[in-house]
Design a protein around this motif. Sequence first.
Motif, PDB file in Angstrom:
ATOM      1  N   GLN A 130       0.641  -1.205   0.162  1.00 54.92           N
ATOM      2  CA  GLN A 130      -0.012  -0.069   0.079  1.00 54.92           C
ATOM      3  C   GLN A 130       0.945   1.260   0.119  1.00 54.92           C
ATOM      4  O   GLN A 130       2.005   1.279   0.636  1.00 54.92           O
ATOM      5  N   VAL A 131       0.623   2.084  -0.927  1.00 58.13           N
ATOM      6  CA  VAL A 131       1.179   3.615  -0.732  1.00 58.13           C
ATOM      7  C   VAL A 131      -0.021   4.740  -0.294  1.00 58.13           C
ATOM      8  O   VAL A 131      -0.882   4.982  -1.124  1.00 58.13           O
ATOM      9  N   ALA A 132       0.312   5.214   0.773  1.00 55.06           N
ATOM     10  CA  ALA A 132      -0.459   5.993   1.286  1.00 55.06           C
ATOM     11  C   ALA A 132      -0.194   7.434   1.048  1.00 55.06           C
ATOM     12  O   ALA A 132       0.945   7.870   1.021  1.00 55.06           O
ATOM     13  N   VAL A 133      -0.956   8.099   0.078  1.00 58.34           N
ATOM     14  CA  VAL A 133      -0.668   9.372  -0.498  1.00 58.34           C
ATOM     15  C   VAL A 133      -1.400  10.679   0.377  1.00 58.34           C
ATOM     16  O   VAL A 133      -2.555  10.753   0.093  1.00 58.34           O
ATOM     17  N   LEU A 134      -0.633  11.194   1.155  1.00 57.43           N
ATOM     18  CA  LEU A 134      -1.167  12.174   2.143  1.00 57.43           C
ATOM     19  C   LEU A 134      -0.991  13.440   1.254  1.00 57.43           C
ATOM     20  O   LEU A 134       0.177  14.184   1.174  1.00 57.43           O
ATOM     21  N   ASP A 135      -2.333  14.017   0.708  1.00 55.25           N
ATOM     22  CA  ASP A 135      -2.269  15.251  -0.282  1.00 55.25           C
ATOM     23  C   ASP A 135      -3.717  16.120  -0.305  1.00 55.25           C
ATOM     24  O   ASP A 135      -4.223  15.995   0.525  1.00 55.25           O
ATOM     25  N   THR A 136      -3.946  16.365  -1.438  1.00 53.66           N
ATOM     26  CA  THR A 136      -5.206  17.071  -1.767  1.00 53.66           C
ATOM     27  C   THR A 136      -6.268  16.235  -1.939  1.00 53.66           C
ATOM     28  O   THR A 136      -7.443  16.597  -2.281  1.00 53.66           O
ATOM     29  N   GLY A 137      -6.135  14.711  -1.728  1.00 52.18           N
ATOM     30  CA  GLY A 137      -7.039  13.928  -2.006  1.00 52.18           C
ATOM     31  C   GLY A 137      -6.888  12.977  -3.474  1.00 52.18           C
ATOM     32  O   GLY A 137      -5.842  13.567  -4.039  1.00 52.18           O
ATOM     33  N   VAL A 138      -7.305  12.067  -3.591  1.00 49.64           N
ATOM     34  CA  VAL A 138      -7.272  11.449  -5.133  1.00 49.64           C
ATOM     35  C   VAL A 138      -8.563  11.265  -5.967  1.00 49.64           C
ATOM     36  O   VAL A 138      -9.453  10.459  -5.376  1.00 49.64           O
ATOM     37  N   ASP A 139      -8.431  11.733  -6.987  1.00 51.33           N
ATOM     38  CA  ASP A 139      -9.888  11.489  -7.895  1.00 51.33           C
ATOM     39  C   ASP A 139     -10.150   9.956  -7.800  1.00 51.33           C
ATOM     40  O   ASP A 139      -9.195   8.887  -7.780  1.00 51.33           O
ATOM     41  N   GLY A 140     -11.452   9.923  -7.977  1.00 53.08           N
ATOM     42  CA  GLY A 140     -12.069   8.338  -7.799  1.00 53.08           C
ATOM     43  C   GLY A 140     -11.518   7.598  -9.271  1.00 53.08           C
ATOM     44  O   GLY A 140     -11.936   6.435  -9.348  1.00 53.08           O
ATOM     45  N   SER A 141     -11.201   8.374 -10.369  1.00 56.96           N
ATOM     46  CA  SER A 141     -10.806   7.404 -11.433  1.00 56.96           C
ATOM     47  C   SER A 141      -9.305   6.749 -11.281  1.00 56.96           C
ATOM     48  O   SER A 141      -9.051   5.775 -11.975  1.00 56.96           O
ATOM     49  N   VAL A 142      -8.904   6.948 -10.144  1.00 56.93           N
ATOM     50  CA  VAL A 142      -7.370   6.314  -9.679  1.00 56.93           C
ATOM     51  C   VAL A 142      -7.852   5.101  -8.834  1.00 56.93           C
ATOM     52  O   VAL A 142      -8.719   5.275  -7.769  1.00 56.93           O
ATOM     53  N   PRO A 143      -7.486   3.866  -9.367  1.00 54.01           N
ATOM     54  CA  PRO A 143      -7.895   2.719  -8.318  1.00 54.01           C
ATOM     55  C   PRO A 143      -7.446   3.041  -7.181  1.00 54.01           C
ATOM     56  O   PRO A 143      -6.110   3.317  -6.741  1.00 54.01           O
ATOM     57  N   GLN A 144      -8.091   2.682  -6.044  1.00 47.10           N
ATOM     58  CA  GLN A 144      -7.606   3.066  -4.581  1.00 47.10           C
ATOM     59  C   GLN A 144      -8.267   2.185  -3.642  1.00 47.10           C
ATOM     60  O   GLN A 144      -9.427   1.614  -3.966  1.00 47.10           O
ATOM     61  N   GLY A 145      -7.836   2.146  -2.551  1.00 43.98           N
ATOM     62  CA  GLY A 145      -8.338   1.425  -1.252  1.00 43.98           C
ATOM     63  C   GLY A 145      -9.083   2.717  -0.420  1.00 43.98           C
ATOM     64  O   GLY A 145      -9.058   3.726  -0.726  1.00 43.98           O
ATOM     65  N   PRO A 146      -9.777   2.221   0.623  1.00 38.81           N
ATOM     66  CA  PRO A 146     -10.518   3.073   1.543  1.00 38.81           C
ATOM     67  C   PRO A 146      -9.379   3.990   2.348  1.00 38.81           C
ATOM     68  O   PRO A 146      -8.356   3.351   2.773  1.00 38.81           O
ATOM     69  N   GLY A 147      -9.695   5.426   2.068  1.00 36.89           N
ATOM     70  CA  GLY A 147      -9.111   6.178   2.597  1.00 36.89           C
ATOM     71  C   GLY A 147      -9.778   7.375   3.562  1.00 36.89           C
ATOM     72  O   GLY A 147     -10.880   6.605   4.214  1.00 36.89           O
ATOM     73  N   TYR A 148      -9.416   8.578   3.823  1.00 38.56           N
ATOM     74  CA  TYR A 148     -10.001   9.490   4.979  1.00 38.56           C
ATOM     75  C   TYR A 148      -9.782  10.743   4.501  1.00 38.56           C
ATOM     76  O   TYR A 148      -8.814  11.031   3.903  1.00 38.56           O
ATOM     77  N   ASP A 149     -10.907  11.681   4.510  1.00 38.57           N
ATOM     78  CA  ASP A 149     -10.562  12.923   4.358  1.00 38.57           C
ATOM     79  C   ASP A 149     -10.715  14.039   5.884  1.00 38.57           C
ATOM     80  O   ASP A 149     -11.508  13.959   6.618  1.00 38.57           O
TER      81      ASP A 149
END
Length: 436
Positions: free
Chosen positions: A198-217
């Motif tokens: 897993q790579v946690a991207v702590l940023d402005t969020g990630v668009d739903g078009s990018v395959p991703q696991g459950p995160g948090y805002d």
Amino acid sequence: MGPRRLLLALPLALALAACIPGEPTATLRPGRALVGEAVEAILTGASAEGARVAVGGEPAEVVSASGERVVFRVPELPGGPKPVEIQTSRGVARATLEVLGQVDRSRILLRLPLGETPKLPPEFRLLETTPLAGCGYTLAVLGYSGETLGQALEELEALDPDYKADPESLWSLGGWSGGEAIGAPQAHARGHKGRGVQVAVLDTGVDGSVPQGPGYDFVEDDPTPQDAFPGGHGTQAANLVREVAPEAAILPVRVCDEGGTCRSSWVVKGVCWVVENAKGPTVLNLSLGGDTPVGALKLALQAALAQGIPVAAAAGNQGAQGSPAHYPAAFDLTGLVAVGALQEDLSPAPFSTRGAYVDLAAPGAGLPCIGPNGPTTCNGTSFAAPLVAGAMALWLEAQPGLPPAQLQQDLEAWARPLPYPSQAVGKGMVDLSQKP
């Protein structure tokens, strides 16, 4: 030896020389092919039994080898002409294969004489024709529904001696690929694509078009970390991670608002959320920072490192403003890798912050990347760091229990040295061409 005996000896010597075998040769069919497609090599002067094949220096899977024919699959490589070496019992047979890289697999360009309309086999369909009188030919754009593009190009050219077929290349404004520059295709060919990491991207969020696991805002305090930043900073970073580690799972953690402000309280919460929710090998990417250190964040990062989570952090973009220390990259934490940015010629980008804390460098100027609205160009250490985060994912896939300190040491040991001060590039450019 008399003249007569010399005359008799010369033809014998020439005949013996003619019997000494030279280096074997190979003819490839097709001469152009996509990664993964099968190519047949027809040998002259050697048997195919037991042959081994390398393309562009990378081992290729041999599908069959008998008689004078070797069939192999093209390994994962960047596009362009690549040397092919076929090791046989009689020596090495050499050829050149045109690897089809960034191309549209469903379209082909066909050049034919002016005024002609091609007659095509069923798997091709004519999309458009354009007479180009100034260039002396008609350009036809064909749709292709088959699966072997290299063979399709060869098949079209066999229809008529005047037909010349080309792939529909997909070029970009940027002119280079960060993943290719750091050797990601070679790592992929060795079977490392980040699976299980897993790579946690702590940023402005990630668009739903990018395959991703459950995160948090943590900006809006909800479980939907959509990218609201114009242009999609977090989305771009996540896609660069995936360029290097396409099978890694992206964990989107929104800690920056739509204006690009990343409050340290949000970042601290985000790091701790990853520490609490990480399952299996995990990497933290921090494409953010500022000039004022926060002790709470340092403690959070220490907790992450203690749990075996390495960190890639942007070194900062203040190279033209005196290079003030940029935190969290400037924290003295082993396993946290501070990343500077390089230009296409591999020189330090002028904006990239210099400092004794810079550990490694990666492409980060004029870099093709993908945001919510499609392809764009990225500039900044924010976009060099995700390439290193992707590299970390490949190392953790290969060695899941590798401690962050050892991972940093390995990345630095295999980095490509650069002829620039260490304050700008650290140990050099991250390099995956040989390891993991």
